[in-house]
Design a protein around this motif. Structure first.
Motif, PDB file in Angstrom:
ATOM      1  N   VAL A 125      32.058  34.739  46.989  1.00  0.00           N
ATOM      2  CA  VAL A 125      32.116  33.414  46.365  1.00  0.00           C
ATOM      3  C   VAL A 125      32.692  33.507  44.951  1.00  0.00           C
ATOM      4  O   VAL A 125      33.628  32.783  44.582  1.00  0.00           O
ATOM      5  N   ALA A 126      32.163  34.430  44.143  1.00  0.00           N
ATOM      6  CA  ALA A 126      32.608  34.551  42.749  1.00  0.00           C
ATOM      7  C   ALA A 126      34.101  34.891  42.694  1.00  0.00           C
ATOM      8  O   ALA A 126      34.859  34.321  41.902  1.00  0.00           O
ATOM      9  N   THR A 127      34.524  35.817  43.556  1.00  0.00           N
ATOM     10  CA  THR A 127      35.911  36.280  43.524  1.00  0.00           C
ATOM     11  C   THR A 127      36.863  35.182  43.982  1.00  0.00           C
ATOM     12  O   THR A 127      37.934  34.988  43.392  1.00  0.00           O
ATOM     13  N   THR A 128      36.480  34.449  45.021  1.00  0.00           N
ATOM     14  CA  THR A 128      37.340  33.360  45.493  1.00  0.00           C
ATOM     15  C   THR A 128      37.507  32.311  44.390  1.00  0.00           C
ATOM     16  O   THR A 128      38.626  31.888  44.077  1.00  0.00           O
ATOM     17  N   GLU A 129      36.399  31.940  43.766  1.00  0.00           N
ATOM     18  CA  GLU A 129      36.481  30.921  42.697  1.00  0.00           C
ATOM     19  C   GLU A 129      37.312  31.408  41.515  1.00  0.00           C
ATOM     20  O   GLU A 129      38.103  30.664  40.936  1.00  0.00           O
ATOM     21  N   TYR A 130      37.098  32.677  41.172  1.00  0.00           N
ATOM     22  CA  TYR A 130      37.825  33.299  40.048  1.00  0.00           C
ATOM     23  C   TYR A 130      39.329  33.287  40.325  1.00  0.00           C
ATOM     24  O   TYR A 130      40.138  32.907  39.467  1.00  0.00           O
ATOM     25  N   LEU A 131      39.713  33.660  41.529  1.00  0.00           N
ATOM     26  CA  LEU A 131      41.133  33.723  41.870  1.00  0.00           C
ATOM     27  C   LEU A 131      41.743  32.323  41.983  1.00  0.00           C
ATOM     28  O   LEU A 131      42.892  32.107  41.575  1.00  0.00           O
ATOM     29  N   LEU A 132      40.976  31.365  42.502  1.00  0.00           N
ATOM     30  CA  LEU A 132      41.489  29.991  42.564  1.00  0.00           C
ATOM     31  C   LEU A 132      41.805  29.482  41.154  1.00  0.00           C
ATOM     32  O   LEU A 132      42.824  28.843  40.928  1.00  0.00           O
ATOM     33  N   LYS A 133      40.924  29.800  40.213  1.00  0.00           N
ATOM     34  CA  LYS A 133      41.154  29.371  38.817  1.00  0.00           C
ATOM     35  C   LYS A 133      42.383  30.066  38.230  1.00  0.00           C
ATOM     36  O   LYS A 133      43.110  29.471  37.433  1.00  0.00           O
ATOM     37  N   GLN A 134      42.596  31.326  38.594  1.00  0.00           N
ATOM     38  CA  GLN A 134      43.796  32.017  38.102  1.00  0.00           C
ATOM     39  C   GLN A 134      45.057  31.342  38.642  1.00  0.00           C
ATOM     40  O   GLN A 134      46.042  31.164  37.915  1.00  0.00           O
ATOM     41  N   VAL A 135      45.027  30.964  39.917  1.00  0.00           N
ATOM     42  CA  VAL A 135      46.199  30.306  40.510  1.00  0.00           C
ATOM     43  C   VAL A 135      46.421  28.944  39.849  1.00  0.00           C
ATOM     44  O   VAL A 135      47.546  28.581  39.492  1.00  0.00           O
ATOM     45  N   GLU A 136      45.326  28.223  39.645  1.00  0.00           N
ATOM     46  CA  GLU A 136      45.409  26.930  38.954  1.00  0.00           C
ATOM     47  C   GLU A 136      46.039  27.085  37.573  1.00  0.00           C
ATOM     48  O   GLU A 136      46.799  26.249  37.121  1.00  0.00           O
ATOM     49  N   ALA A 137      45.727  28.204  36.906  1.00  0.00           N
ATOM     50  CA  ALA A 137      46.221  28.430  35.548  1.00  0.00           C
ATOM     51  C   ALA A 137      47.661  28.965  35.539  1.00  0.00           C
ATOM     52  O   ALA A 137      48.270  29.054  34.474  1.00  0.00           O
ATOM     53  N   GLY A 138      48.200  29.340  36.692  1.00  0.00           N
ATOM     54  CA  GLY A 138      49.608  29.758  36.715  1.00  0.00           C
ATOM     55  C   GLY A 138      49.924  31.087  37.393  1.00  0.00           C
ATOM     56  O   GLY A 138      51.082  31.504  37.398  1.00  0.00           O
ATOM     57  N   ALA A 139      48.926  31.780  37.955  1.00  0.00           N
ATOM     58  CA  ALA A 139      49.239  33.019  38.683  1.00  0.00           C
ATOM     59  C   ALA A 139      50.034  32.667  39.944  1.00  0.00           C
ATOM     60  O   ALA A 139      49.664  31.741  40.675  1.00  0.00           O
ATOM     61  N   GLU A 140      51.141  33.383  40.184  1.00  0.00           N
ATOM     62  CA  GLU A 140      52.018  33.040  41.313  1.00  0.00           C
ATOM     63  C   GLU A 140      51.691  33.828  42.572  1.00  0.00           C
ATOM     64  O   GLU A 140      52.123  33.495  43.664  1.00  0.00           O
ATOM     65  N   THR A 141      50.975  34.905  42.403  1.00  0.00           N
ATOM     66  CA  THR A 141      50.506  35.686  43.531  1.00  0.00           C
ATOM     67  C   THR A 141      49.234  36.394  43.080  1.00  0.00           C
ATOM     68  O   THR A 141      48.927  36.426  41.888  1.00  0.00           O
ATOM     69  N   ILE A 142      48.518  36.945  44.053  1.00  0.00           N
ATOM     70  CA  ILE A 142      47.227  37.570  43.764  1.00  0.00           C
ATOM     71  C   ILE A 142      47.198  38.945  44.406  1.00  0.00           C
ATOM     72  O   ILE A 142      47.619  39.095  45.553  1.00  0.00           O
ATOM     73  N   GLN A 143      46.720  39.951  43.677  1.00  0.00           N
ATOM     74  CA  GLN A 143      46.465  41.245  44.326  1.00  0.00           C
ATOM     75  C   GLN A 143      44.962  41.519  44.334  1.00  0.00           C
ATOM     76  O   GLN A 143      44.267  41.329  43.332  1.00  0.00           O
ATOM     77  N   ILE A 144      44.485  41.976  45.487  1.00  0.00           N
ATOM     78  CA  ILE A 144      43.068  42.304  45.629  1.00  0.00           C
ATOM     79  C   ILE A 144      42.931  43.824  45.717  1.00  0.00           C
ATOM     80  O   ILE A 144      43.407  44.437  46.674  1.00  0.00           O
ATOM     81  N   PHE A 145      42.328  44.417  44.683  1.00  0.00           N
ATOM     82  CA  PHE A 145      42.213  45.884  44.595  1.00  0.00           C
ATOM     83  C   PHE A 145      40.946  46.365  45.312  1.00  0.00           C
ATOM     84  O   PHE A 145      39.836  46.066  44.878  1.00  0.00           O
ATOM     85  N   ASP A 146      41.129  47.122  46.396  1.00  0.00           N
ATOM     86  CA  ASP A 146      39.961  47.732  47.050  1.00  0.00           C
ATOM     87  C   ASP A 146      40.102  49.257  46.970  1.00  0.00           C
ATOM     88  O   ASP A 146      40.313  49.952  47.973  1.00  0.00           O
ATOM     89  N   THR A 147      39.955  49.738  45.765  1.00  0.00           N
ATOM     90  CA  THR A 147      40.234  51.141  45.443  1.00  0.00           C
ATOM     91  C   THR A 147      39.388  52.120  46.261  1.00  0.00           C
ATOM     92  O   THR A 147      39.844  53.206  46.601  1.00  0.00           O
ATOM     93  N   TRP A 148      38.152  51.737  46.577  1.00  0.00           N
ATOM     94  CA  TRP A 148      37.258  52.683  47.268  1.00  0.00           C
ATOM     95  C   TRP A 148      37.032  52.309  48.735  1.00  0.00           C
ATOM     96  O   TRP A 148      36.054  52.734  49.350  1.00  0.00           O
ATOM     97  N   ALA A 149      37.974  51.552  49.311  1.00  0.00           N
ATOM     98  CA  ALA A 149      37.886  51.175  50.727  1.00  0.00           C
ATOM     99  C   ALA A 149      37.813  52.410  51.626  1.00  0.00           C
ATOM    100  O   ALA A 149      37.152  52.403  52.659  1.00  0.00           O
ATOM    101  N   GLY A 150      38.496  53.475  51.220  1.00  0.00           N
ATOM    102  CA  GLY A 150      38.652  54.644  52.086  1.00  0.00           C
ATOM    103  C   GLY A 150      37.432  55.538  52.215  1.00  0.00           C
ATOM    104  O   GLY A 150      37.486  56.533  52.938  1.00  0.00           O
ATOM    105  N   VAL A 151      36.323  55.198  51.566  1.00  0.00           N
ATOM    106  CA  VAL A 151      35.140  56.067  51.696  1.00  0.00           C
ATOM    107  C   VAL A 151      34.256  55.634  52.869  1.00  0.00           C
ATOM    108  O   VAL A 151      33.254  56.295  53.166  1.00  0.00           O
ATOM    109  N   LEU A 152      34.625  54.545  53.533  1.00  0.00           N
ATOM    110  CA  LEU A 152      33.768  54.019  54.605  1.00  0.00           C
ATOM    111  C   LEU A 152      34.216  54.457  55.999  1.00  0.00           C
ATOM    112  O   LEU A 152      35.412  54.514  56.278  1.00  0.00           O
TER     113      LEU A 152
END
Ligand code: CP3
Length: 347
Positions: A186-213
Motif C-alpha cells: 500500500v505505502a509503495t503504491t501510493e508513494y509511486l503514484l505521487k511520484q508519477v503525479e509529480a512528473g516521473a515518466e517511468t518507475i523502477q522497482i528495486f528488488d535487490t534481494w529477490a534472489g535469496v528466496l
C-alpha cells in the motif's frame, strides 16, 4: 504521465526500433563523484540530503552534467518508506543503514500509513522540480524498493548475509509476515503514484534481494507483491512504463515477467545474455547486465564487454545499464569511456 515521446528512453520502453539503445546507470548519482561527496558533506546527514528538494535535485542533475545519459533517476533511497512509516532509521558511516528491527506481527502496530505523505512530500517536490530542470532529451525515472527487499532491512535491521530473521518470520508465520508485506504494498503504491503525479515518466522497482528466496517463496514474496503494485499503478496510469529489477531471480525471471507484466526488466550481472535474448527479450524490454566492477577496471576489457552486450541484445528492445549499482571506487573517467563506447557503436 509520459508526455514526451521524443525521448530515446521512453521510445525504447515503448518497444520502438532505435539506432542505439538509451543508457543510464543504476546509482548514477553518488559517492564515485567528487561533487556528490562535497554536497553530501554540506547537507549533514544522508536523510537530510534525501529530504531537501534543492539538494536532492542538484545531486540528481550532477551526473548529467558529466555524461550524456538518456535518463535521470530521482535521488532518494528505498528506505525512505520505513522511515515514513515510523521505523527509526539511521545511516552509519561505513556501515550503511541501521533500523530498529521489527520481527513479529505484534510489533507492526508501531508502523502507520497515516502520515507517510507528510514525511515524503519533499521527495514529490524534488520530482516536481526535476520535471522542469532536466535536459529535454532526458527521461525522469521515479523509484521505490520492492516490498521484499525493503522488508529485509526492516526485519534484519541492517544489510544481511544470510537473511535468517526475515526467513524465520516469513516461513513460520506467513500470515503475520504477509501483513508487513501488505503495508509495504500500500505505502509503495501510493508513494509511486505521487511520484508519477509529480512528473516521473517511468518507475523502477528495486528488488535487490529477490534472489535469496526459494521458488515457492519467490512467487509469494517477490512476484505477487510486485504484481499488486504494478496493477495499482496501472489502474490509474494504464500506459505507465514500469521497470522491474528482481536481482538474482535466475530462471524465475520468466515467471516474473509473465505474471507482473512489467514493461521492462533489469538483468543482473549473472544472467546469461544469450538466454535472456531468447527467453526474456521477446516478451519485454531488457536493461542491464554489465558488471559494475568492469567499470572500475575500465579500458579495453570494459569496451569489449559493452560491445558484446550491445550485439547480443540488438535483436529486440534494449536499455543499456549495469547489472547492479555503480560502486564508489569507480573512476569517473571510466564512465566517460562507457558513454563514448555506446555513442560510437556501429558508427
Ligand atoms: O540511482 C541513483 O543514483 C539514485 C539514488 C539511490 C540511492 N539508493 C542513493 C544512496 C537509489 C536508486 C538507491 C536504491 C537502494 N538503496 C537500493 C536498491 C539498489 C541497490 O543498490 O541494490 C538499496 C538496497 C538501498 C539501501 C541502501 N542505501 C544501502 C544498503 C546503503 C548503504 C550502502 C550503499 O550502497 O551506499 C544506502 C545508502 C545510499 N543510498 C547512498 C546513496 C548515494 C550512500 C549514502 C552516503 O552518501 O553516505
Amino acid at each position: 504521465m509520459p508526455t514526451s515521446n521524443n525521448k530515446r528512453f521512453l521510445k525504447a520502453l515503448n518497444g520502438e526500433k532505435l539506432d542505439r539503445p538509451p543508457f543510464w546507470l543504476m546509482r548514477q548519482a553518488g559517492r564515485y563523484l567528487p561533487e556528490y561527496r562535497k554536497l553530501r558533506a554540506e547537507a549533514g546527514s544522508f536523510l537530510d540530503l534525501c529530504y531537501s528538494p534543492k539538494f536532492a535535485e542538484e545531486v540528481t542533475l550532477q551526473p548529467l552534467r558529466r555524461y550524456d545519459f538518456d535518463a535521470a533517476i530521482l535521488f532518494a533511497d528505498i528506505l525512505l518508506i520505513p522511515d515514513a512509516l515510523g521505523q527509526p532509521l539511521d545511516y552509519k558511516e561505513g556501515e550503511g543503514p541501521v533500523l530498529d528491527p521489527i520481527r513479529s506481527a505484534k510489533e507492526l502496530g508501531s508502523l502507520s500509513l497515516d502520515k507517510i505523505h507528510e514525511r515524503l512530500n519533499p521527495v514529490y517536490e524534488t520530482v516536481n522540480r526535476l520535471s522542469s530542470s532536466l535536459p529535454d532529451h532526458c527521461a525522469l525515472i521515479g523509484f521505490a524498493g520492492a516490498p521484499w527487499t525493503v522488508a529485509t532491512y526492516m526485519v534484519e535491521g541492517r544489510g544481511s548475509k544470510d537473511y535468517v530473521n526475515i526467513k524465520k518470520w516469513a516461513y513460520s508465520d506467513p500470515v503475520g509476515f504477509g501483513q508487513l508485506i501488505d503495508i509495504l504494498v500500500v505505502a509503495t503504491t501510493e508513494y509511486l503514484l505521487k511520484q508519477v503525479e509529480a512528473g516521473a515518466e517511468t518507475i523502477q522497482i528495486f528488488d535487490t534481494w529477490a534472489g535469496v528466496l526459494p521458488d515457492s517463496e519467490f512467487l509469494k514474496w517477490v512476484i505477487e507483491p510486485t504484481k499488486r503494485i504494478v496493477d495499482g499503478l496501472r489502474a490509474k496510469y494504464p500506459q505507465l512504463p514500469i521497470i522491474g529489477f528482481p536481482k538474482g531471480a535466475g530462471g524465475n525471471l520468466i515467471e516474473f515477467v509473465k505474471t507482473t507484466k512489467v514493461t521492462a526488466v533489469s538483468l543482473d550481472t549473472a544472467t546469461p545474455l544469450e538466454w535472456a535474448a531468447k527467453e526474456i527479450q521477446p516478451h519485454t524490454v531488457v536493461q542491464g547486465n554489465l558488471d559494475p566492477i568492469s567499470v572500475v577496471t575500465g579500458g579495453q576489457p570494459m569496451v569489449d564487454r559493452i560491445h558484446h552486450i550491445l550485439e547480443t541484445l540488438s535483436g529486440g528492445s534494449h536499455i543499456f545499464n549495469l547489472g547492479h549499482g555503480i560502486i564508489p571506487q569507480t573512476p569517473p573517467e571510466n564512465v566517460d569511456l562507457l558513454a563514448k563506447t555506446i555513442h560510437e557503436w556501429r558508427k
